[in-house]
Design a protein around this motif. Sequence first.
Motif, PDB file in Angstrom:
ATOM      1  N   PRO A   1       3.242   4.297  -1.280  1.00 53.53           N
ATOM      2  CA  PRO A   1       3.321   4.995  -2.581  1.00 53.53           C
ATOM      3  C   PRO A   1       4.503   4.542  -3.441  1.00 53.53           C
ATOM      4  CG  PRO A   1       3.051   6.561  -0.780  1.00 53.53           C
ATOM      5  CD  PRO A   1       3.254   5.226  -0.153  1.00 53.53           C
TER       6      PRO A   1
ATOM      7  N   GLN B   1       0.814  -1.226   0.000  1.00 47.69           N
ATOM      8  CA  GLN B   1       0.000   0.000   0.000  1.00 47.69           C
ATOM      9  C   GLN B   1       0.848   1.277   0.000  1.00 47.69           C
ATOM     10  OE1 GLN B   1      -0.273   1.917   3.135  1.00 47.69           O
ATOM     11  NE2 GLN B   1       1.120   0.548   4.203  1.00 47.69           N
TER      12      GLN B   1
ATOM     13  N   ARG C   1       1.941  -2.432  -7.375  1.00 46.30           N
ATOM     14  CA  ARG C   1       0.510  -2.414  -7.061  1.00 46.30           C
ATOM     15  C   ARG C   1      -0.348  -2.446  -8.331  1.00 46.30           C
ATOM     16  NH1 ARG C   1       0.917   1.369  -3.632  1.00 46.30           N
ATOM     17  NH2 ARG C   1       0.260   3.077  -4.954  1.00 46.30           N
ATOM     18  N   ILE C   2       0.043  -1.623  -9.317  1.00 45.35           N
ATOM     19  CA  ILE C   2      -0.812  -1.552 -10.516  1.00 45.35           C
ATOM     20  C   ILE C   2      -0.671  -2.795 -11.392  1.00 45.35           C
ATOM     21  CG2 ILE C   2      -1.014   0.975 -10.630  1.00 45.35           C
ATOM     22  CD1 ILE C   2       1.135   0.854 -12.874  1.00 45.35           C
TER      23      ILE C   2
ATOM     24  N   HIS D   1       4.151   1.667  -6.225  1.00 44.33           N
ATOM     25  CA  HIS D   1       3.059   1.881  -7.182  1.00 44.33           C
ATOM     26  C   HIS D   1       3.131   0.879  -8.337  1.00 44.33           C
ATOM     27  CE1 HIS D   1       0.101   4.070  -9.485  1.00 44.33           C
ATOM     28  NE2 HIS D   1       0.942   4.157 -10.501  1.00 44.33           N
ATOM     29  N   ARG D   2       4.351   0.668  -8.840  1.00 43.38           N
ATOM     30  CA  ARG D   2       4.517  -0.225 -10.006  1.00 43.38           C
ATOM     31  C   ARG D   2       4.025  -1.632  -9.669  1.00 43.38           C
ATOM     32  NH1 ARG D   2       7.975  -3.868 -12.608  1.00 43.38           N
ATOM     33  NH2 ARG D   2       9.119  -4.275 -10.692  1.00 43.38           N
TER      34      ARG D   2
END
Lengths: 94, 150
Positions: free
Chosen positions: B110, B108, B116-117, B113-114
């Motif tokens: 920041p 979770q 996570r997406i 991000h890579r």
Amino acid sequence: MANKRALVLSGGGAKGAFTAGVVKYLMVEFGLNFDLVVGTSTGALIAPLVASQDIANLIHFYENVEQQDILKDRPDLLAFLFPMPSMTPNLLNG
Amino acid sequence: MHLRISNIAILRTGIVLMIVCIFAACETTPDVGPEPLGGFNEKVTALVTTTIRGRLRENLPKQKLLETQLPSFEKTLTMNQLMDELKGIDPLKDLAYLIETDIMFELQKPEHHRERISFNNPEIQRELVSAILTGMKRALDQLKGGKGGK
């Protein structure tokens, strides 16, 4: 005024490793977040990692720090510059 | 006699000062302490290692059980497959939930991000499974008395 949650981290040198484990439990397993993080001594070293939620690095640092990272062997300059006569022979001779 | 000792002291002081000056002239800073963990998978490994070590400490039967299951876990391709296998073993079921918590905690943030997406990407999943297994092996090794195990 809304209640805020603070985490106060104590000092104690190597005991910071215990603190790291407790912080991991509170933040990762228990899901707590803190509005304020303060600490003294080793707790002050832990505080920034807690504030940035970098628990993995917090654990990593405490698990992988070596003795020579903290205590380095240094030559005894005073003994080198001003050698004292050894007391051992006198003591041995009584 | 006293003067001779003083001269020796002065000479030694000069030598030491010369050495100190040479070291001071060097701009290199010695690396102190371990390098910080940078990537998502490295951080997952660190969290999983601590979780497993904490849960299985002084529990030899569970340690042996996990060790015997490792070859089976290595065949899994995704985190969900690995967790399903782990949840299927009753004594180790709680480990699966804790490992999932570790991963979600890290995911979770920041900076990940890579991951996570594209969490379902086979490559991301393969690396994640590898990171979890590395954590399991490291924890078991430490529990046996390896580095950091005592």
